[in-house]
Design a protein around this motif. Structure first.
Motif, short mmCIF file in Angstrom:
data_model
loop_
_atom_site.label_atom_id
_atom_site.label_comp_id
_atom_site.label_asym_id
_atom_site.label_seq_id
_atom_site.Cartn_x
_atom_site.Cartn_y
_atom_site.Cartn_z
N SER A 1 0.88 -1.17 0.00
CA SER A 1 0.00 0.00 0.00
C SER A 1 0.91 1.21 0.00
CB SER A 1 -0.88 -0.04 1.24
OG SER A 1 -1.57 1.19 1.35
N GLN A 2 0.61 2.14 -0.85
CA GLN A 2 1.48 3.31 -1.04
C GLN A 2 1.81 4.00 0.28
OE1 GLN A 2 -0.16 6.05 -3.87
NE2 GLN A 2 1.65 7.35 -3.89
N GLY A 3 0.81 4.08 1.15
CA GLY A 3 0.99 4.80 2.41
C GLY A 3 1.73 3.97 3.47
N ASP A 4 1.86 2.70 3.26
CA ASP A 4 2.43 1.80 4.27
C ASP A 4 3.90 1.54 3.96
OD1 ASP A 4 3.16 -0.26 5.89
OD2 ASP A 4 1.55 -1.63 5.29
N VAL A 5 4.76 2.33 4.58
CA VAL A 5 6.19 2.28 4.27
C VAL A 5 6.76 0.88 4.47
CG1 VAL A 5 8.47 3.24 4.80
CG2 VAL A 5 6.44 4.70 4.90
N LYS A 6 6.32 0.22 5.55
CA LYS A 6 6.87 -1.09 5.83
C LYS A 6 6.56 -2.08 4.70
CE LYS A 6 7.34 -4.84 9.05
NZ LYS A 6 7.00 -5.77 7.97
N SER A 7 5.38 -1.95 4.12
CA SER A 7 5.01 -2.88 3.05
C SER A 7 5.94 -2.70 1.84
CB SER A 7 3.55 -2.69 2.64
OG SER A 7 3.38 -1.50 1.88
N ILE A 8 6.37 -1.47 1.63
CA ILE A 8 7.28 -1.21 0.51
C ILE A 8 8.68 -1.74 0.83
CG2 ILE A 8 8.23 0.57 -1.02
CD1 ILE A 8 5.19 0.26 -1.26
N ASP A 9 9.08 -1.56 2.10
CA ASP A 9 10.36 -2.13 2.54
C ASP A 9 10.38 -3.64 2.34
OD1 ASP A 9 11.20 0.32 3.25
OD2 ASP A 9 10.93 0.07 5.43
N ASP A 10 9.30 -4.28 2.75
CA ASP A 10 9.21 -5.74 2.60
C ASP A 10 9.32 -6.14 1.13
OD1 ASP A 10 8.91 -5.96 5.27
OD2 ASP A 10 6.74 -6.36 5.24
N LEU A 11 8.57 -5.44 0.31
CA LEU A 11 8.59 -5.75 -1.13
C LEU A 11 10.00 -5.63 -1.68
CD1 LEU A 11 7.23 -6.32 -3.85
CD2 LEU A 11 6.81 -3.86 -4.08
N PHE A 12 10.68 -4.55 -1.26
CA PHE A 12 12.02 -4.30 -1.73
C PHE A 12 12.95 -5.47 -1.41
CE2 PHE A 12 16.25 -2.34 -1.42
CZ PHE A 12 16.31 -1.72 -2.66
N LEU A 13 12.85 -5.95 -0.17
CA LEU A 13 13.70 -7.08 0.24
C LEU A 13 13.37 -8.34 -0.56
CD1 LEU A 13 13.93 -6.70 4.11
CD2 LEU A 13 15.76 -6.44 2.39
#
Lengths: 301, 301
Positions: free
Chosen positions: B224-236
């Motif tokens: 979710s764009q607003g959920d920084v952690k979700s983007i971090d997870d995706l990145f990893l």
């Protein structure tokens, strides 16, 4: 029996000879091109109707009903179903072929599916050859069934004299349908299962889209298996469109066919040749440039 | 300035030189193959991530967020968007390129779309060449954005080291997704806009499909764009998959690339040649058989 010995039986309309010739076309047997080169002037008697649309739209049922109508008029009818082979599913057969089983024992009806793998454009070429072979065998009408709209490996418009796109209310909203290229492909748009909820909605949306399109005269017809009149109407609309479109559709087909045949053959040849070149492919660009230098154009005349 | 003079600037990472080389690839300029033949051994430094999914799934937004992350790590990042040219719509540009505009003034980010017409397979070849050119220009990560799943003219799996498929709850039920080949293409499955209704339903359905598939280890990630952690997870998850898959994906690519280059060139040549043959196309099968007789295989060595 060799294919050569099956030329006369084919021209006499023998179903078993026709089946063998179509198998030969699927297998890219060069005898098919030789036959078609020899008999090319006899081609073009059959009317060819493309029938396409999403899975579950009722194409096979409609085809069955149209076959009945054509048989009543004394026509010999061929049905050719193109089997799409998905790169992923590895051979998904067209469904509900069984619905045509009423006609399995009728000698004036020939039902066959065509499929092929591998060579680029092979399915398209084998399909057109199967249509030509049915034509040579004396079939008056050929119904060519493909699945999907706008993404098929086989471009029905290049083979059929007119194409009918079968949709159902579940086929989705207007924009999706438009995207799928329905307006560009369809010479007759059918809203099948028109007794269902939302059918009139889809019909109206299609009519509006057609009226705003480059081909505002394309008919939209509602059909329902139980409604005999709706099938009669569809039948008339199809005959009209076939009569109206046939000549124009066939005009530039020879040149297209020539290009497709030659390109497909060359690709097969080049692929075969690449298989014999044992060099490693460590630098494909260097290889391609050396290939270009080694290339000799065909010696023509 | 001639392309030849732009070789050094390209290798030095000059953005304008890179843009010119990519345009040359779109135009099938032979200088591109010559350059890539010369510099082939330098290729392969960049990690290439394919990003695909239906329109509106939020691919560009996610790409923007991933670019930010990669930039924080000091990487030079290239974004390549493939413009599908529908045979019907005549040039539909990918939408929402604008969402990447944050990065337009960042010299470490290169954003470009690639498109081409005409020659069969041309878009696929130009896309791969653009990736190679970015690689030569020193980009560490390349994000390759295509629209649609399983039907694209460009087979991302043949170009990318790993591919992420972006879906949204609206992407439809599990069966549709399955049909679209998501499981075969995706090395990372993303349920984007995971705060929306039905997101968890789609996530569960995907996880179940994955667990039953031939590749049960493919991760499903909610973002979710607003959920920084979700983007971090995706990145990893992406970095892991790239590391894990890169070597195997690249192994047989040279041979495929060689075949695609040669076939595409030959087709272009044959089409050009056919254009010079003024004979009528009255009997395409006769023509094709005469062509086969006139064919000379390449003189190799």
């Amino acid at each position: 029996m060799s294919l050569g010995a099956l030329e006369k039986p084919l021209l006499a309309g023998d179903g078993r000879a026709l089946a063998k010739w179509i198998s030969a076309a699927e297998n890219r047997d060069p005898a098919v091109w030789e036959l078609l080169a020899r008999q090319y002037d006899r081609l073009g008697k059959a009317s060819v109707l493309g029938v396409t649309g999403p899975p579950g739209a009722g194409k096979s049922t409609l085809i069955g009903l149209l076959v009945e109508r054509l048989r009543k008029e004394g026509q010999k009818v061929g049905v050719l179903a193109v089997d799409p082979i998905s790169p992923f599913s590895d051979g998904a057969l067209l469904g509900d072929r069984i619905r045509l089983s009423n006609h399995f024992n009728d000698m004036g009806v020939f039902i066959r599916s065509v499929s092929t793998r591998g060579r680029l454009g092979g399915l398209s070429i084998a399909t057109r050859e199967a249509v030509h072979l049915m034509d040579l065998a004396g079939f008056d009408s050929i119904l060519l069934e493909t699945v999907g709209v706008g993404q098929s490996e086989v471009d029905v418009r290049r083979i059929a004299d007119a194409t009918m796109v079968v949709l159902v209310p579940e086929s989705g909203d207007g924009i999706q349908v438009l995207k799928a290229g329905v307006l560009e492909i369809g010479d007759v748009l059918v809203v099948n299962k028109s007794d269902r909820e939302r059918a009139s909605e889809l019909t109206l949306a299609l009519k509006e889209m057609v009226s705003l399109s480059k081909r505002p005269q394309v008919p939209v017809v509602g059909t329902s298996q139980g409604d005999v009149k709706s099938i009669d109407d569809l039948f008339l609309v199809i005959q009209n469109q076939l009569t109206r479109l046939k000549a124009a559709r066939r005009a530039d087909r020879g040149a297209f066919e020539r290009t497709e045949l030659v390109e497909s053959w060359v690709l097969g040849e080049v692929r075969r040749w690449l298989g014999t070149v044992v060099e490693d492919a460590a630098n494909p660009y260097d290889f391609a440039m050396r290939f270009i230098k080694a290339w000799t154009p065909p010696r023509w005349k």
